[in-house]
Each structure stands twice: as C-alpha cells, then as structure tokens.
Enzyme design. Structure first.
Site, mmCIF file in Angstrom:
data_model
loop_
_atom_site.group_PDB
_atom_site.id
_atom_site.type_symbol
_atom_site.label_atom_id
_atom_site.label_comp_id
_atom_site.label_asym_id
_atom_site.label_seq_id
_atom_site.Cartn_x
_atom_site.Cartn_y
_atom_site.Cartn_z
ATOM 1 N N ASP A 109 -22.242 -52.414 55.291
ATOM 2 C CA ASP A 109 -23.041 -52.869 54.160
ATOM 3 C C ASP A 109 -24.430 -53.253 54.649
ATOM 4 O O ASP A 109 -24.568 -53.998 55.624
ATOM 5 C CB ASP A 109 -22.388 -54.087 53.492
ATOM 6 C CG ASP A 109 -21.981 -53.810 52.058
ATOM 7 O OD1 ASP A 109 -22.824 -53.312 51.312
ATOM 8 O OD2 ASP A 109 -20.826 -54.103 51.697
ATOM 9 N N ASP A 209 -26.806 -52.339 49.450
ATOM 10 C CA ASP A 209 -26.478 -53.297 48.396
ATOM 11 C C ASP A 209 -27.695 -53.615 47.528
ATOM 12 O O ASP A 209 -28.780 -53.925 48.044
ATOM 13 C CB ASP A 209 -25.954 -54.583 49.043
ATOM 14 C CG ASP A 209 -25.603 -55.653 48.034
ATOM 15 O OD1 ASP A 209 -24.566 -55.520 47.376
ATOM 16 O OD2 ASP A 209 -26.387 -56.624 47.916
ATOM 17 N N GLU A 263 -26.350 -48.565 46.053
ATOM 18 C CA GLU A 263 -25.838 -49.277 44.884
ATOM 19 C C GLU A 263 -27.012 -49.595 43.969
ATOM 20 O O GLU A 263 -27.931 -50.322 44.339
ATOM 21 C CB GLU A 263 -25.146 -50.573 45.298
ATOM 22 C CG GLU A 263 -24.549 -51.302 44.091
ATOM 23 C CD GLU A 263 -24.323 -52.790 44.321
ATOM 24 O OE1 GLU A 263 -23.385 -53.338 43.716
ATOM 25 O OE2 GLU A 263 -25.093 -53.406 45.083
ATOM 26 N N HIS A 339 -15.147 -54.496 45.057
ATOM 27 C CA HIS A 339 -15.066 -55.948 45.230
ATOM 28 C C HIS A 339 -15.772 -56.706 44.116
ATOM 29 O O HIS A 339 -15.597 -57.928 44.004
ATOM 30 C CB HIS A 339 -15.662 -56.344 46.572
ATOM 31 C CG HIS A 339 -17.131 -56.084 46.679
ATOM 32 N ND1 HIS A 339 -17.658 -54.815 46.706
ATOM 33 C CD2 HIS A 339 -18.193 -56.929 46.740
ATOM 34 C CE1 HIS A 339 -18.974 -54.885 46.785
ATOM 35 N NE2 HIS A 339 -19.326 -56.156 46.796
ATOM 36 N N ASP A 340 -16.571 -56.004 43.300
ATOM 37 C CA ASP A 340 -17.309 -56.647 42.208
ATOM 38 C C ASP A 340 -16.709 -56.367 40.836
ATOM 39 O O ASP A 340 -17.310 -56.725 39.813
ATOM 40 C CB ASP A 340 -18.764 -56.159 42.202
ATOM 41 C CG ASP A 340 -19.594 -56.799 43.297
ATOM 42 O OD1 ASP A 340 -19.251 -57.912 43.722
ATOM 43 O OD2 ASP A 340 -20.586 -56.184 43.723
#
Length: 568
Positions: A109, A209, A263, A339-340
């Site tokens: 990430d 991210d 993202e 994860h979100d």
C-alpha cells in the site's frame, strides 16, 4: 439486444498483472503467530501455502509500516520501518521470499495523500523547521473558525488547529492524518524516494491509496454543502494531479516491471482513461467506486436513509459501462469487497438461506469479468457481516465519525436509531478476524483478539471449507484455475445480454474463436433465460454452483442464485 462491442478480441497487450488474481490481506486480522491478539507478518508467512493452494498470484498487503494506528495503519509515521505489532523488517523479508519462492508477488500500500501527525515531516513542519515549513497545508485564521467548509471523510471538519504552530492544518481523513502538500517539489521528491526504496527491495507494485486527492485547487475554495464530505468536488482530481502522477511514474514505476493500482473515488470512465497506460499517466488500473454506490442513500454512503435498496439493472449498467468503455489502454481492478466495505455475501448476496449459492455466484461474477479480480480475505469461505450491538463494539473511526456527525446534527437520538444501518454498512465488518477453524477465537489467536470474532465462525471457517469439495472455497479455487486456463476470461471482449432483466446478469466473453457465456440468477427466486444471441442446446459447462447444471440447456429456468459458465 445486448450492448455490443464490435471487436472480436481485446486489443490491449498481454501483461502479467492482467492475468493475475489478487488476494488482499488485512494483517491485523489475518493470523496471529505470537498470541498477542494481533495478526502479524510471521502469521501471514505461515499461511502462504494456504494462499498458494487457493491459486492466487498476488498478495496485496495493507499497511504494515510504523504507525500510531489512528486509522488502522493508514496513518504512517515511518515509511521505512515496520510496526512493532506486525514484526520486523526481517519478518517482512521472510514473507516476500516465501511468496516469491512460490511464484507469487507482493503488492504494498502506498499512502501518500497524508501521513501521520507523528511523522518527522509533520513534527518539523509544525515547528517551522527550515525546508519543512510547506510540507503540509497550513492556514492562518481564528482558532474557532476553520479556513473553509471542507469536511473530513471521518466526520467533522477537515481542519484542526495546531497550537504549536498557531495555524490550521488540513486533513481529509482523521485529524492525525495531515495532508501532504504536493505543490511542494520537495514533498514529491521525498515520496519518489520512498517509492524507489521499496521497489529496490523487490516488491511487485503498489496500490495507491486515495491518490485522486493529492492535488488541491488554488485558494482552497469552499465546497458544495450538498456533497458528502463537503468540498469533495474541490479536492478530488485537482488541477495538477496528472502532472504529479506522471512525474512519479517517470521517476519510479517506469523503470520496473510492477503493478500499479490507483484507488480513486469520484471517478468516471472518462476520467479513468486519462490516468491509464502510456497515453495517460502510466498507471495500470483503476479501483473505482461507482458500483459501490449502487445501494447508498441519496446523501451518500453515510446517509442512513435508503441504504440497502438496489436494482440489478442499475448495477449491470454501471459494471458494463466500465467493462466496455475504458478503451484499449484501460483496465479495471475488479472487486466487490475490501477492508473499506461490508462483507459481499451480506451486501450483494443472501447470507442466510442461500449463503453458499450466493457466495459462489459472487465469486463467479468476480472471476469471469474483465479486469484483474481482487479477492478480500474471508470472501473465499463466505464470511459475512457481524452484529454490532452498541457504539462501544465499533472500532472504525469513519463509522464512529459518521454516527457522531448524525448525533451532532440532531438527526438521531442515539445508536439504536442507526444500529440496523451500521450493521449493513460499517467497515468493521471486513476487519473481524479471519476464521480459520471452529476452536476458540476461530483459530486466529491463542490470546485475546484485538477485535471480536464473528459469531458464525463455528459454521464458517477455513478448516471445514477446505475439507468439503463442494464448499465456497473450492468453488473459488476452481474459478481461479479456470481463469488461468482460459485466456478468453482475461482478454475476451465483454458483451452484456438481457440488460433490463431484473434477476439475470448474463454476458459473454469473446476472444478470437473462443466464446464463453456466463449466466447468473442474482436473486432468491427462479427465473428463465431466453436470448437470441446464444443458441446452444448441448452446452459444455465449465463451472457451476449447482451439481446438475451440466445436463441442462442454457435457455432454461435458473434456480435461486444459480451461476453457470458455459463454453460456446
């Protein structure tokens, strides 16, 4: 009639990252090797053979850098160090080596829209040390009056007043996550340096991210009060973002055979094309959010009115537009959960009566679509949403911030008013520990887990799933193998059938002389499939989630959540 792409094959070039299947690991919740209740790097290494058996090619590792954990590791205080709870740099190297020994790759990430307020850059900036004064967004003003009306994704204002510096600083996320000032060339150079540092260690790429927020407009003007968070139209896809990303690409990624996944919330297909490939900013694929909004309320994700209602035709229209319209250089990061997001079988399937069938249907969709499929930990066994009975049960700062905003606005009187909503939408659902077996704490830890295990672990766990040839896990494994075996499922042109059908999602993938049909009855009621575009009486079924599907005509009645992939 279906929406038709007149090509007979995808014109894009072959790439390893297009052919890969990615498995996302949330380290804190994956596997605890030392009994302290927190998942760690040695725990992931201990389970590499499990991932190899599943057949995945890439492991995306959520942040393991040094962090005070205000946002579960997405607030980084040292990009070149490993958080003590997760282990050491030697443990990280052992994981990388274990993956590479099995011809698997590692995706890290890259969180560079913001840092932690404990990062040395911020500490120096708040003290106005020479060279660091403008590393972040600082503004003068009354300590009681933020510089503009922008809101934070975590709730409340996007500004906090720093007594040390005597100014406001910007944070689009938690107040402990100050935004880096990418207008400063020294910031961009430092970011490129840390990217290069990790690439030289042998990693295979980055997931970038919240990368569409790195460029803010001149003057930081007020945002539309009707948007959530306020100001998102101002700080998303800012005026210099292409300049910044292209510069980062040319300084770093261009020199390595790696995978880059951007993202980007608030991104249309047209915008996405500007970022991808050599004709854009050099990025490989986009992780967009448009399909994640199909079941939101009118005010967005954290609007408790209208959540959970969605129609399959609308979902198909969004998915199909992205499947078709990205163009020659375009590529998707194809996902339903991470994860979100809440658990996919609870959100898009039926986690009760048709738990196994609907989880297998979702897997079939994910692994037969155009784009690189991303499987989030636990999806392969059908992990579902948990139950959070009180505000004290929650950990996610975004969920808690949204509830506090609703309380402050007088929209709710207490948690009970939004309990059902939270149990549908919270990011915490994805962060309950991985369910390895039916022993205490689901085999995740010998200690007390950092977050409560979902109550269904005695029925839903890896040990039972891998022992049952008809399980969700084995369906994922067979789909991964099928995707690896059939180029048409990677590079084939996508054509949607029956776009207005309320229950069926059907499409074909075509590559040269190969053609595959996918039929998904995305509902809990039987329905018929009729299409003039396919006429196969004796189909060759490649995979299905009902045992007797291989003996049935494709133009027939499909049972609840039935999913079939047919070689035409």
């Amino acid at each position: 009639m279906p929406s038709v792409n007149t090509s007979t094959a995808d014109d894009g070039v072959r790439e390893w990252w297009k052919e890969a299947v990615v498995y996302q690991v949330y380290p804190r919740s994956f596997y605890d090797s030392d009994g302290d209740g927190v998942g760690d790097l040695p725990g992931i290494t201990a389970k590499v053979d499990y991932l190899d058996d599943l057949g995945v090619d890439v492991v995306w590792l959520c942040p393991v850098y040094e962090s005070p954990n205000a946002d579960n590791g997405y607030d980084i205080s040292d990009y070149r160090a490993i958080m003590d709870e997760f282990g050491t740099m030697a443990d990280w190297r052992a994981l990388l080596d274990a993956l590479h020994e099995r011809d698997m790759r590692l995706l890290m990430d890259l969180v560079v829209n913001h840092t932690s307020d404990e990062h040395e850059w911020f500490q120096k900036s708040r003290r106005r040390e020479e060279g660091y004064e403008e590393y972040y967004y600082w503004r003068n003003g009354d300590p009681d009056e933020p510089p503009n009306n922008w809101g934070s994704f975590m709730g409340g204002s996007a500004w906090s007043y720093d007594e040390t510096r005597g100014q406001w600083y910007l944070h689009l996320f938690d107040e402990k996550q100050p935004d880096l000032n990418w207008r400063n060339p020294d910031v961009r150079a430092d970011v490129a340096s840390l990217v290069e540092w990790w690439l030289e260690k042998g990693i295979d790429g980055f997931r970038l991210d919240a990368i569409n927020y790195i460029s803010k407009p001149e003057g930081l003007p007020d945002g539309d009060p009707g948007r959530s968070p306020v100001g998102v139209e101002q700080f998303s896809h800012g005026p210099h973002i292409h300049e910044y990303l292209r510069e980062l690409y040319e300084r770093t990624f261009a020199d390595y055979d790696v995978m880059t996944v951007a993202e980007m919330n608030d991104t249309s297909v047209e915008l996405a094309r500007e970022y991808l490939g050599e004709s854009g900013d050099g990025l490989d694929m986009i992780c967009h959010f448009e399909h994640m909004g199909v079941d939101t309320g009118p005010g967005g994700r954290w609007d408790p009115e209208g959540w959970g209602d969605w129609s399959l035709p609308e979902f198909k229209e969004i998915v199909s537009r992205w499947q078709r319209d990205l163009g020659e250089d375009g590529w998707n990061a194809q996902y339903l959960g991470n994860h979100d997001q809440p658990r996919i079988v609870s959100r898009f399937g039926d986690d009760q009566e048709y738990h196994a069938e609907s989880a297998k249907l979702l897997a079939t969709f994910l692994l037969t679509s155009r784009g690189t499929p991303f499987v989030y930990q636990g999806e392969e066994i059908g992990m579902s949403n948990a139950e959070f009975d009180s505000l004290a049960d929650l950990d996610d700062p975004q969920t808690i911030g949204a509830i506090e905003d609703l309380l402050d606005a007088g929209a709710i009187d207490g948690y009970e008013d939004v309990r059902e909503f939270v149990n549908y939408v919270s990011r915490d659902h994805a962060r309950t520990p991985m369910q390895w077996d039916d022993t205490e704490h689901a085999g995740f830890t010998d200690g007390d887990p950092w977050f409560a295990v979902n109550d269904d672990y005695t029925e839903v766990n890896v040990a039972d799933a891998t022992a049952d040839e008809d399980s969700i896990w084995h369906h994922y494994r067979r789909l991964v193998a099928l995707r690896h075996d059939r180029d048409v499922l990677v590079y084939g042109v996508y054509e949607l059938l029956c776009p207005d059908h309320e229950q069926l999602f059907a499409y074909t993938r075509t590559l040269d002389e190969s053609r595959v049909l996918v039929v998904l009855n995305w509902s809990d009621e039987s329905t018929s499939f009729e299409s003039d575009d396919v006429d196969v009486v004796d189909p060759s079924v490649l995979i299905s989630n009902y045992e007797d599907a291989s003996t049935r005509d494709v133009r027939r009645t499909y049972r609840p959540y039935e999913a079939v992939v047919v070689d035409l």
